[in-house]
Design an enzyme around this catalytic site. Structure first.
Site, PDB file in Angstrom:
ATOM      1  N   ASP A 132      28.044  51.995  41.904  1.00 49.36           N
ATOM      2  CA  ASP A 132      28.700  51.931  40.947  1.00 49.36           C
ATOM      3  C   ASP A 132      27.980  51.776  39.425  1.00 49.36           C
ATOM      4  O   ASP A 132      26.929  51.607  39.362  1.00 49.36           O
ATOM      5  CB  ASP A 132      29.433  50.566  40.827  1.00 49.36           C
ATOM      6  CG  ASP A 132      30.585  50.360  39.835  1.00 49.36           C
ATOM      7  OD1 ASP A 132      31.624  51.354  39.764  1.00 49.36           O
ATOM      8  OD2 ASP A 132      30.630  49.615  38.860  1.00 49.36           O
ATOM      9  N   SER A 133      28.684  52.253  38.267  1.00 53.70           N
ATOM     10  CA  SER A 133      27.939  52.268  36.873  1.00 53.70           C
ATOM     11  C   SER A 133      27.574  50.804  36.490  1.00 53.70           C
ATOM     12  O   SER A 133      26.575  50.498  35.868  1.00 53.70           O
ATOM     13  CB  SER A 133      28.846  52.916  35.967  1.00 53.70           C
ATOM     14  OG  SER A 133      29.917  52.058  35.698  1.00 53.70           O
ATOM     15  N   CYS A 155      33.092  54.030  41.883  1.00 50.29           N
ATOM     16  CA  CYS A 155      33.143  54.373  40.226  1.00 50.29           C
ATOM     17  C   CYS A 155      33.938  55.425  40.151  1.00 50.29           C
ATOM     18  O   CYS A 155      33.481  56.644  40.406  1.00 50.29           O
ATOM     19  CB  CYS A 155      31.705  54.532  39.715  1.00 50.29           C
ATOM     20  SG  CYS A 155      31.954  55.002  37.991  1.00 50.29           S
ATOM     21  N   ASN A 156      35.315  55.020  39.917  1.00 48.64           N
ATOM     22  CA  ASN A 156      36.122  56.090  39.597  1.00 48.64           C
ATOM     23  C   ASN A 156      35.859  57.511  38.440  1.00 48.64           C
ATOM     24  O   ASN A 156      36.024  58.454  38.585  1.00 48.64           O
ATOM     25  CB  ASN A 156      37.454  55.658  38.974  1.00 48.64           C
ATOM     26  CG  ASN A 156      38.250  54.656  40.224  1.00 48.64           C
ATOM     27  OD1 ASN A 156      39.049  55.453  40.913  1.00 48.64           O
ATOM     28  ND2 ASN A 156      37.843  53.682  40.101  1.00 48.64           N
ATOM     29  N   THR A 157      35.088  57.110  37.319  1.00 49.45           N
ATOM     30  CA  THR A 157      34.422  58.040  36.407  1.00 49.45           C
ATOM     31  C   THR A 157      33.595  58.867  37.099  1.00 49.45           C
ATOM     32  O   THR A 157      33.757  60.231  36.956  1.00 49.45           O
ATOM     33  CB  THR A 157      33.612  57.042  35.237  1.00 49.45           C
ATOM     34  OG1 THR A 157      34.856  56.157  34.653  1.00 49.45           O
ATOM     35  CG2 THR A 157      33.220  58.013  34.186  1.00 49.45           C
ATOM     36  N   TYR A 208      30.227  53.690  32.088  1.00 48.00           N
ATOM     37  CA  TYR A 208      30.129  55.400  32.249  1.00 48.00           C
ATOM     38  C   TYR A 208      31.578  55.930  31.763  1.00 48.00           C
ATOM     39  O   TYR A 208      31.576  57.270  31.166  1.00 48.00           O
ATOM     40  CB  TYR A 208      30.352  55.675  33.594  1.00 48.00           C
ATOM     41  CG  TYR A 208      28.832  56.018  34.220  1.00 48.00           C
ATOM     42  CD1 TYR A 208      27.860  55.005  33.860  1.00 48.00           C
ATOM     43  CD2 TYR A 208      28.682  56.364  35.594  1.00 48.00           C
ATOM     44  CE1 TYR A 208      26.645  55.255  34.592  1.00 48.00           C
ATOM     45  CE2 TYR A 208      27.656  56.626  36.131  1.00 48.00           C
ATOM     46  CZ  TYR A 208      26.537  55.853  35.657  1.00 48.00           C
ATOM     47  OH  TYR A 208      25.154  55.966  36.479  1.00 48.00           O
ATOM     48  N   GLY A 209      32.509  55.079  31.467  1.00 50.72           N
ATOM     49  CA  GLY A 209      33.888  55.554  30.925  1.00 50.72           C
ATOM     50  C   GLY A 209      33.836  55.988  29.340  1.00 50.72           C
ATOM     51  O   GLY A 209      34.825  57.005  29.245  1.00 50.72           O
ATOM     52  N   GLU A 257      32.430  43.203  32.267  1.00 47.40           N
ATOM     53  CA  GLU A 257      30.909  43.023  32.234  1.00 47.40           C
ATOM     54  C   GLU A 257      30.421  41.848  31.520  1.00 47.40           C
ATOM     55  O   GLU A 257      29.376  41.100  32.120  1.00 47.40           O
ATOM     56  CB  GLU A 257      30.162  44.254  32.067  1.00 47.40           C
ATOM     57  CG  GLU A 257      30.565  45.491  32.930  1.00 47.40           C
ATOM     58  CD  GLU A 257      29.625  45.627  34.275  1.00 47.40           C
ATOM     59  OE1 GLU A 257      28.488  45.214  33.943  1.00 47.40           O
ATOM     60  OE2 GLU A 257      30.070  46.233  35.040  1.00 47.40           O
ATOM     61  N   CYS A 317      40.014  51.889  38.421  1.00 45.24           N
ATOM     62  CA  CYS A 317      38.423  51.543  37.969  1.00 45.24           C
ATOM     63  C   CYS A 317      38.276  50.440  38.928  1.00 45.24           C
ATOM     64  O   CYS A 317      39.144  49.450  39.261  1.00 45.24           O
ATOM     65  CB  CYS A 317      38.294  51.228  36.596  1.00 45.24           C
ATOM     66  SG  CYS A 317      36.862  50.536  36.296  1.00 45.24           S
ATOM     67  N   THR A 318      36.966  50.527  39.651  1.00 50.03           N
ATOM     68  CA  THR A 318      36.933  49.215  40.401  1.00 50.03           C
ATOM     69  C   THR A 318      36.402  47.955  40.019  1.00 50.03           C
ATOM     70  O   THR A 318      36.442  47.106  40.493  1.00 50.03           O
ATOM     71  CB  THR A 318      35.531  49.574  41.252  1.00 50.03           C
ATOM     72  OG1 THR A 318      34.557  50.112  40.544  1.00 50.03           O
ATOM     73  CG2 THR A 318      35.946  50.707  42.263  1.00 50.03           C
ATOM     74  N   HIS A 319      36.499  47.893  38.662  1.00 49.61           N
ATOM     75  CA  HIS A 319      36.433  46.500  37.695  1.00 49.61           C
ATOM     76  C   HIS A 319      37.797  45.804  37.735  1.00 49.61           C
ATOM     77  O   HIS A 319      37.758  44.972  37.846  1.00 49.61           O
ATOM     78  CB  HIS A 319      35.738  47.003  36.367  1.00 49.61           C
ATOM     79  CG  HIS A 319      34.302  47.275  36.366  1.00 49.61           C
ATOM     80  ND1 HIS A 319      33.861  48.148  36.342  1.00 49.61           N
ATOM     81  CD2 HIS A 319      33.377  46.526  35.766  1.00 49.61           C
ATOM     82  CE1 HIS A 319      32.594  48.387  36.070  1.00 49.61           C
ATOM     83  NE2 HIS A 319      32.305  47.079  35.782  1.00 49.61           N
TER      84      HIS A 319
END
Length: 270
Positions: free
Chosen positions: A7-8, A70-72, A39-40, A162, A194-196
């Site tokens: 993931d980013s 990471c979806n991006t 990354y988005g 974050e 988004c995994t966040h």
């Protein structure tokens, strides 16, 4: 027998937690590119270069299979990686697959023509880069027809998560949901792309209303991975130890990760 999770930043820990609980005997190597997050807001070429560098490190750590949590990265880099970069004895998988399987109620290997599905109005909440890629809509169109997708770029949300600023993050969720509802007043389902975002699933559900089904990725990815490894047991790599790697400051990232998962996590420099 290690599997890599990339993931980013810290959002992929939601996926790691789910896959670790589903597959307790599998060592997982987690790579967070915290030095370059989020990354988005990056362009596709930048995301591709950063993602291939991270996945190379996972391969070096003994992983033959890497999950882009990471979806991006899944949206901007995965297809190109699979077509021209991934070695023949390795695999890289993204996180859109389980979402679309769940939404369309059909398996990924089902190559029959697109068909109508029960859900007609879908809200997609994702990073600006994921929204701009239209990757979710493209993959969905291969499997379903008649689905209206309204995408909302959630600028600032990953940064707030974050940073651990829960009040700001929840305020941003409400703002982004309000913005989407002005364009799609009555979504039937919502994708947290988004995994966040699963860390704020309750806030999304509250803002959307109880009648909207919210699809979150972590458990869907865990079930999909368990199925994949059951069918491809040889993709468990030679690595035998779980570890957490970061391009950021290991101490700072460890503290933030511990807050996220509510158990002590120790990162080391990638």
């Amino acid at each position: 027998m290690a599997v890599g999770v990339f993931d980013s930043g810290l959002g992929g820990l939601t996926v790691l937690d789910a896959v670790s609980r589903r597959l307790p005997d599998v060592p997982f190597v987690y790579f967070g590119d915290n030095a370059h997050a989020p990354y988005g807001i990056r362009d596709a070429e930048d995301v591709y270069k950063l993602t291939t560098a991270a996945v190379s490190r996972l391969f070096d750590a003994g992983c033959d299979l890497a999950i882009l949590a990471c979806n991006t990265a899944s949206a901007a880099a995965l297809r190109r990686m699979q077509e021209s970069w991934v070695p023949k004895d390795k695999r890289v998988l993204g996180v859109f697959v389980p979402l679309i399987e769940a939404l369309t109620e059909r398996q990924w290997g089902d190559n029959s023509p697109p068909r109508e599905v029960a859900v007609k109005h879908v809200a997609l909440f994702a990073t600006p880069a994921t929204v701009a890629s239209r990757a979710f809509q493209r993959e969905l169109a291969f499997r379903a027809i008649g689905v209206d997708v309204e995408a909302q770029p959630c600028g600032g949300l990953v940064d707030a998560i974050e940073a651990g600023d829960e009040m700001l993050a929840e305020a941003l969720v409400r703002s982004h949901v309000e913005a989407l509802k002005r364009r799609m007043p009555h979504p039937e389902a919502a994708i947290l792309g988004c995994t966040h975002y699963p860390l704020l699933q309750g806030a999304f559900q509250e803002a959307l209303g109880a009648d909207v089904k919210v699809y979150s990725q972590a458990n869907l990815v865990a079930e999909s991975l368990a199925d994949y490894l059951g069918r491809h047991p040889g993709m468990r790599g030679p690595g035998d130890a779980s570890m957490f790697l970061t391009t950021g400051d290991p101490g700072f990232v460890s503290d933030k990760a511990t807050q996220f998962l509510r158990r002590r996590i120790e990162f080391r420099a990638a």
